[in-house]
Design a protein around this motif. Structure first.
Motif, mmCIF file in Angstrom:
data_model
loop_
_atom_site.group_PDB
_atom_site.id
_atom_site.type_symbol
_atom_site.label_atom_id
_atom_site.label_comp_id
_atom_site.label_asym_id
_atom_site.label_seq_id
_atom_site.Cartn_x
_atom_site.Cartn_y
_atom_site.Cartn_z
ATOM 1 N N GLY A 5 9.820 13.158 -0.834
ATOM 2 C CA GLY A 5 10.246 12.933 0.699
ATOM 3 C C GLY A 5 10.894 11.573 0.699
ATOM 4 N N THR A 6 10.192 10.617 0.071
ATOM 5 C CA THR A 6 10.852 9.176 0.310
ATOM 6 C C THR A 6 11.961 9.099 -0.552
ATOM 7 N N ARG A 7 12.264 9.622 -1.680
ATOM 8 C CA ARG A 7 13.448 9.697 -2.385
ATOM 9 C C ARG A 7 14.635 10.230 -1.420
ATOM 10 N N GLU A 8 14.379 11.470 -1.080
ATOM 11 C CA GLU A 8 15.398 12.210 -0.173
ATOM 12 C C GLU A 8 15.544 11.235 1.069
ATOM 13 N N ARG A 9 14.707 10.715 1.841
ATOM 14 C CA ARG A 9 14.965 9.754 3.052
ATOM 15 C C ARG A 9 16.076 8.911 2.574
ATOM 16 N N ALA A 10 15.640 8.228 1.314
ATOM 17 C CA ALA A 10 16.448 7.075 1.043
ATOM 18 C C ALA A 10 18.076 7.199 0.558
ATOM 19 N N LEU A 11 18.112 8.725 -0.133
ATOM 20 C CA LEU A 11 19.461 9.129 -0.247
ATOM 21 C C LEU A 11 20.372 9.732 0.808
ATOM 22 N N ALA A 12 19.417 9.963 1.919
ATOM 23 C CA ALA A 12 19.992 10.572 3.239
ATOM 24 C C ALA A 12 20.641 9.209 3.729
ATOM 25 N N LEU A 13 20.005 8.108 3.920
ATOM 26 C CA LEU A 13 20.521 6.967 4.314
ATOM 27 C C LEU A 13 21.792 6.423 3.446
ATOM 28 N N VAL A 14 21.801 6.407 2.345
ATOM 29 C CA VAL A 14 23.164 5.987 1.574
ATOM 30 C C VAL A 14 24.384 7.384 1.802
ATOM 31 N N ALA A 15 24.002 8.577 1.979
ATOM 32 C CA ALA A 15 24.942 9.412 2.512
ATOM 33 C C ALA A 15 25.597 9.364 3.700
ATOM 34 N N GLN A 16 24.761 8.328 4.443
ATOM 35 C CA GLN A 16 25.390 8.046 5.852
ATOM 36 C C GLN A 16 26.304 7.115 5.817
ATOM 37 N N GLY A 17 26.566 6.493 4.782
ATOM 38 C CA GLY A 17 27.566 5.440 4.464
ATOM 39 C C GLY A 17 27.000 3.914 4.322
ATOM 40 N N ARG A 18 25.805 4.083 4.157
ATOM 41 C CA ARG A 18 25.055 2.813 4.325
ATOM 42 C C ARG A 18 24.981 2.125 2.905
ATOM 43 N N SER A 19 24.954 0.897 2.418
ATOM 44 C CA SER A 19 25.127 0.156 1.235
ATOM 45 C C SER A 19 23.690 0.374 0.674
ATOM 46 N N LEU A 20 23.700 0.164 -0.634
ATOM 47 C CA LEU A 20 22.470 0.433 -1.464
ATOM 48 C C LEU A 20 21.487 -1.082 -0.891
ATOM 49 N N ASN A 21 22.394 -2.188 -0.686
ATOM 50 C CA ASN A 21 21.528 -3.371 -0.264
ATOM 51 C C ASN A 21 20.858 -3.162 1.063
ATOM 52 N N SER A 22 21.620 -2.500 1.855
ATOM 53 C CA SER A 22 20.877 -2.272 3.399
ATOM 54 C C SER A 22 19.714 -1.089 2.989
ATOM 55 N N VAL A 23 20.042 -0.275 2.365
ATOM 56 C CA VAL A 23 19.063 0.813 2.307
ATOM 57 C C VAL A 23 17.782 0.187 1.673
ATOM 58 N N SER A 24 18.002 -0.661 0.705
ATOM 59 C CA SER A 24 17.129 -1.406 -0.348
ATOM 60 C C SER A 24 16.051 -2.176 0.833
ATOM 61 N N ARG A 25 16.501 -3.060 1.587
ATOM 62 C CA ARG A 25 15.885 -3.830 2.410
ATOM 63 C C ARG A 25 15.161 -3.108 3.409
ATOM 64 N N GLU A 26 15.646 -1.912 3.972
ATOM 65 C CA GLU A 26 14.833 -1.154 5.070
ATOM 66 C C GLU A 26 13.726 -0.452 4.505
ATOM 67 N N THR A 27 14.057 0.032 3.303
ATOM 68 C CA THR A 27 12.936 0.998 2.736
ATOM 69 C C THR A 27 12.128 0.257 1.752
ATOM 70 N N GLY A 28 12.398 -1.066 1.514
ATOM 71 C CA GLY A 28 11.401 -1.814 0.277
ATOM 72 C C GLY A 28 11.817 -1.196 -1.109
ATOM 73 N N ILE A 29 12.739 -0.291 -1.203
ATOM 74 C CA ILE A 29 13.045 0.524 -2.707
ATOM 75 C C ILE A 29 14.031 -0.398 -3.293
ATOM 76 N N SER A 30 13.842 -0.595 -4.589
ATOM 77 C CA SER A 30 14.737 -1.463 -5.256
ATOM 78 C C SER A 30 16.293 -0.546 -5.589
ATOM 79 N N ARG A 31 17.321 -1.403 -5.577
ATOM 80 C CA ARG A 31 18.515 -0.796 -5.701
ATOM 81 C C ARG A 31 18.927 -0.056 -6.954
ATOM 82 N N ALA A 32 18.049 -0.339 -7.860
ATOM 83 C CA ALA A 32 18.349 0.451 -9.238
ATOM 84 C C ALA A 32 17.756 1.725 -9.096
ATOM 85 N N ALA A 33 16.349 1.698 -8.438
ATOM 86 C CA ALA A 33 15.770 2.759 -8.276
ATOM 87 C C ALA A 33 16.803 3.975 -7.572
#
Length: 247
Positions: A5-33
């Motif tokens: 579920g956590t992975r899918e939420r992060a990918l959904a944010l990226v699919a909305q056009g968000r950058s990897l940096n912004s998604v990483s800051r919001e979720t606390g998940i590394s950009r590499a992951a």
């Protein structure tokens, strides 16, 4: 480790056009992951070959269409793809050569082969696009289902009616010499004259044939529900010049 579920939420944010940096800051998940999840979890679209448009060699297609409507079929291979088969009487090698040349000119692959059987030779081409190039293909016999040309096919036939007529005659037609006798001034005289026949049990295919004949100025008449005769001298001369007997 992150749950699905956590992975899918992060990918959904990226699919909305968000950058990897912004998604990483919001979720606390590394950009590499997040990047690795994109590669492993998001489905990649399968590459597809472009659908072919109308054939570039319209003259070859008009001839092949006539052959197909007379003696052709499209069948599906169990592993995918389709076969176009045109049955040609084995005693007419020139017709077989002309059929194969037209099939290769129309086929996206440019390839064909021959299958010999008792009394006839099938000219065969394999590919994915035959049902697109011949949308009249379907289950059952042609005379038991509607046969109509789609607009791009009709445009090709209108532009190359003689090639279409030639294909139909080379499949379901013939040129014969009629012999008859007449009494002239009390004397019986023998006459011979050439004549073309076309026979098909599909009313739709018969209509396509006679419409093309009308377009090129060939006079015809029906001898029965399934046969058209061309016997007028001028019309036979036209047919001889543009179609000719099978060889």
């Amino acid at each position: 480790m992150y749950d699905v579920g956590t992975r899918e939420r992060a990918l959904a944010l990226v699919a909305q056009g968000r950058s990897l940096n912004s998604v990483s800051r919001e979720t606390g998940i590394s950009r590499a992951a997040i990047r690795s999840w994109q590669v492993r979890l998001q489905p990649r679209p399968r590459p597809t070959a472009p659908e072919p448009g109308p054939p570039a060699d319209e003259r070859a297609y008009a001839y092949l269409l006539g052959l197909y409507l007379g003696d052709g079929c499209v069948s599906t291979h169990r592993r995918g793809g389709h076969y176009l088969r045109i049955a040609c009487t084995a005693s007419w090698p020139g017709l077989i050569d002309a059929c194969e040349a037209a099939l290769r000119a129309v086929s996206p692959s440019g390839r064909s082969y021959r299958v010999r059987a008792r009394g006839y030779v099938s000219v065969v081409g394999y590919g994915r696009h035959w049902p697109i190039l011949f949308p009249q293909a379907g289950p059952g016999k042609k005379h038991e289902r509607p046969i109509a040309l789609v607009p791009w096919q009709q445009a090709i036939v209108d532009a190359h009616p003689w090639e279409f007529i030639r294909g139909l005659v080379h499949s379901d037609g013939c040129r014969v010499t009629n012999r008859t006798t007449r009494v002239v001034n009390g004397e019986r005289k023998r006459y011979e004259y050439p004549r073309y026949f076309f026979t098909n049990h599909s009313a739709d295919i018969m209509r396509l044939f006679t419409t093309a004949l009308d377009q090129v100025g060939v006079e015809w008449r029906r001898t029965n529900a399934h046969t058209v005769s061309i016997a007028r001298k001028a019309s036979v001369a036209l047919m001889d010049a543009r179609v000719g007997a099978k060889c």
